[in-house]
Scaffold this active site. Structure first.
Site, short mmCIF file in Angstrom:
data_model
loop_
_atom_site.label_atom_id
_atom_site.label_comp_id
_atom_site.label_asym_id
_atom_site.label_seq_id
_atom_site.Cartn_x
_atom_site.Cartn_y
_atom_site.Cartn_z
N LYS A 1 1.87 -3.78 6.52
CA LYS A 1 2.30 -3.72 5.11
C LYS A 1 3.81 -3.48 5.03
O LYS A 1 4.52 -4.10 4.24
CB LYS A 1 1.53 -2.62 4.37
CG LYS A 1 0.07 -2.95 4.18
CD LYS A 1 -0.12 -4.21 3.34
CE LYS A 1 -1.53 -4.71 3.30
NZ LYS A 1 -1.67 -6.04 2.69
N SER B 1 0.84 -1.20 0.00
CA SER B 1 0.00 0.00 0.00
C SER B 1 0.87 1.24 0.00
O SER B 1 1.98 1.24 0.54
CB SER B 1 -0.86 -0.02 1.27
OG SER B 1 -1.42 1.25 1.51
N TYR C 1 -2.31 -1.31 10.84
CA TYR C 1 -2.53 -1.84 9.49
C TYR C 1 -1.34 -1.48 8.60
O TYR C 1 -0.76 -2.33 7.91
CB TYR C 1 -3.84 -1.29 8.89
CG TYR C 1 -3.83 -1.32 7.39
CD1 TYR C 1 -4.02 -2.51 6.70
CD2 TYR C 1 -3.57 -0.16 6.65
CE1 TYR C 1 -3.97 -2.54 5.31
CE2 TYR C 1 -3.51 -0.18 5.26
CZ TYR C 1 -3.71 -1.38 4.60
OH TYR C 1 -3.64 -1.40 3.24
C1 UD1 Z 1 -7.03 4.61 3.78
C2 UD1 Z 1 -5.90 4.38 4.70
C3 UD1 Z 1 -4.81 3.66 3.96
C4 UD1 Z 1 -5.34 2.34 3.45
C5 UD1 Z 1 -6.60 2.54 2.65
C6 UD1 Z 1 -7.22 1.16 2.50
C7 UD1 Z 1 -5.98 6.15 6.39
C8 UD1 Z 1 -5.30 7.34 6.90
N1 UD1 Z 1 -5.44 5.63 5.28
O1 UD1 Z 1 -6.54 5.43 2.70
O2 UD1 Z 1 -3.73 3.42 4.84
O3 UD1 Z 1 -4.38 1.71 2.65
O4 UD1 Z 1 -7.53 3.38 3.32
O5 UD1 Z 1 -8.46 1.22 1.95
O6 UD1 Z 1 -6.95 5.72 6.92
N2 UD1 Z 1 -12.64 11.10 3.39
C9 UD1 Z 1 -13.59 12.03 3.75
N3 UD1 Z 1 -14.76 11.56 4.28
C10 UD1 Z 1 -15.02 10.21 4.45
C11 UD1 Z 1 -14.02 9.29 4.08
C12 UD1 Z 1 -12.83 9.77 3.56
O7 UD1 Z 1 -13.40 13.23 3.62
O8 UD1 Z 1 -16.09 9.86 4.94
C13 UD1 Z 1 -11.38 11.59 2.81
C14 UD1 Z 1 -10.17 11.25 3.64
O9 UD1 Z 1 -9.92 12.25 4.59
C15 UD1 Z 1 -9.09 11.20 2.55
C16 UD1 Z 1 -9.85 10.74 1.30
O10 UD1 Z 1 -11.21 10.98 1.56
O11 UD1 Z 1 -8.59 12.47 2.32
C17 UD1 Z 1 -9.64 9.27 1.01
O12 UD1 Z 1 -9.93 8.52 2.18
P1 UD1 Z 1 -9.98 6.93 2.19
O13 UD1 Z 1 -10.87 6.45 1.11
O14 UD1 Z 1 -10.28 6.49 3.58
O15 UD1 Z 1 -8.53 6.49 1.77
P2 UD1 Z 1 -7.10 6.86 2.43
O16 UD1 Z 1 -7.23 7.59 3.68
O17 UD1 Z 1 -6.28 7.48 1.38
#
Ligand code: UD1
Length: 345
Positions: A156, A127, A152
């Site tokens: 990795k 990841s 998690y």
């Molecule tokens: C997350 C994990 C990453 C993991 C991946 C697996 C964290 C910090 N990172 O990635 O380690 O490999 O999931 O699936 O948790 N967001 C919102 N509102 C929401 C959900 C997300 O604003 O309800 C934003 C988050 O702040 C982020 C973006 O959307 O900026 C993507 O979030 P997400 O889909 O959870 O992925 P990652 O955080 O990049």
């Protein structure tokens, strides 16, 4: 064409990869304990490909059962693609031992069997979380690896390190694929991601909000140093991720002089902000989204996107699906789930 063992073959990326392997002419056998997936996925894969894949319901932590499986089934297996791992960041913070045992003990048990039966090729699900909050963008495979933000993420980083040390003393060669943000679903809407409970990830949260299951999306943070104040990520279609696994296997098969352990970034190379994703979703699907801005989420990195040149040049891989495809297929999948309530969890 060889016979490939896919662990986690019923999971989100695993199931799409099984389809891609079958379409590329490989024979596939799967191990999945269904702790985070459904037993009907193999039927869906048969609907898509016309091929029946046998899944063995085994938890990789159960070493004796795994050894029995290899003893009976190892004949003809030329490669292992290892997906079977937990990936919920919040759950890993609450229960680190569950993650260490499932992801790391499971991996060690699998490596022992691969070692015992001299299986030549191994593809590992890593990841972009291993890069943490990178200082310079885009990140290349030689960007510094930082202290993980969650247990998690640690599994990795350690998983990669195990493999790096192991290849020094065994004939197996390994490709570790560092995924950025896989989203979307198979164009048939027969397979896709099943979120457990309230989704942690952005795309499932967006589609569930649009479907009326969640009241509103909360965008975590609006004061980040980015073009619109929201975080930047590199989203790519899960079918492109699946095709990269086929490309990685072929690379290991063809290039016997390639390094015994190698890593590849799997990203589109383009960063999108959360707000851009929301707006693109509304445009592509014609469905308005209710959203508010909330606090920053602990552990979120500001911005990360891939330099994917190595995968393009060495694996001959590139993304085929656009951002619109990602959003359209994610929405079609959500709608398919809504029509069959029993499959939502
Ligand atoms: C997350 C994990 C990453 C993991 C991946 C697996 C964290 C910090 N990172 O990635 O380690 O490999 O999931 O699936 O948790 N967001 C919102 N509102 C929401 C959900 C997300 O604003 O309800 C934003 C988050 O702040 C982020 C973006 O959307 O900026 C993507 O979030 P997400 O889909 O959870 O992925 P990652 O955080 O990049």
């Amino acid at each position: 064409m060889g016979r490939i063992l896919v662990t986690g073959g019923s999971g989100y990326i695993g199931s799409h990869t099984v389809v891609a392997l079958l379409e590329a002419g490989y024979e596939v056998v799967s191990i999945d304990d269904h702790s985070r997936s459904h037993d009907f996925i193999m039927d869906r894969i048969k609907q898509i490909t016309g091929t029946e894949v046998v899944n063995h319901r085994i938890n990789l932590v159960d070493r004796a059962t795994l050894e029995d499986f290899f003893c009976n089934e190892h004949t003809g297996i030329t490669g292992v693609i290892h997906f079977a791992a937990y990936k919920a960041v919040g759950e890993s913070v609450a229960n680190p031992l569950l993650y260490f045992e499932n992801n790391l003990v499971g991996q060690i048990n699998l490596m022992r069997c691969v070692d015992q039966y001299n299986i030549p090729h191994f593809v590992f699900s890593s990841s972009c979380t291993v890069y943490g909050n990178p200082e310079s963008l885009p990140v290349t495979e030689s960007s510094p690896l930082l202290e993980p933000e969650s247990p998690y993420g640690r599994t990795k980083l350690i998983g990669e390190a195990f493999l790096r040390d192991w290849v020094l003393v065994c004939p197996t060669r390994v490709a570790a694929l560092r995924y950025f943000n896989p989203v979307g679903a198979h164009p048939s809407a027969l397979i896709g991601e099943f979120s457990r409970g309230v989704p942690e990830n952005l795309l499932p949260y967006i589609t569930q909000t649009a479907a009326g299951i969640r009241e509103r999306l909360t965008i975590y943070g609006r004061d980040y140093p980015t073009r619109d104040g929201t975080c930047v990520r590199d989203y790519l279609h899960v079918c492109d991720v699946a095709l990269a696994h086929v490309a990685a296997l072929k690379h290991l098969e063809r290039h016997t002089d390639a390094p015994p352990f190698d890593v590849f970034n799997l990203g589109s190379g383009v960063g999108q902000t959360v707000l851009e994703m929301v707006q693109a979703f509304e445009e592509v699907t014609g469905t308005p989204l209710t959203y508010t801005f909330g606090e920053r989420r602990t552990g979120d990195v500001v911005a990360v996107y891939a330099d994917n040149r190595k995968a393009r040049e060495q694996l001959g891989w590139s993304t085929l699906y656009s951002l619109q495809d990602m959003l359209r297929t994610a929405w079609a999948w959500e709608q398919a789930l809504s029509q069959s309530h029993n499959t939502r969890q």
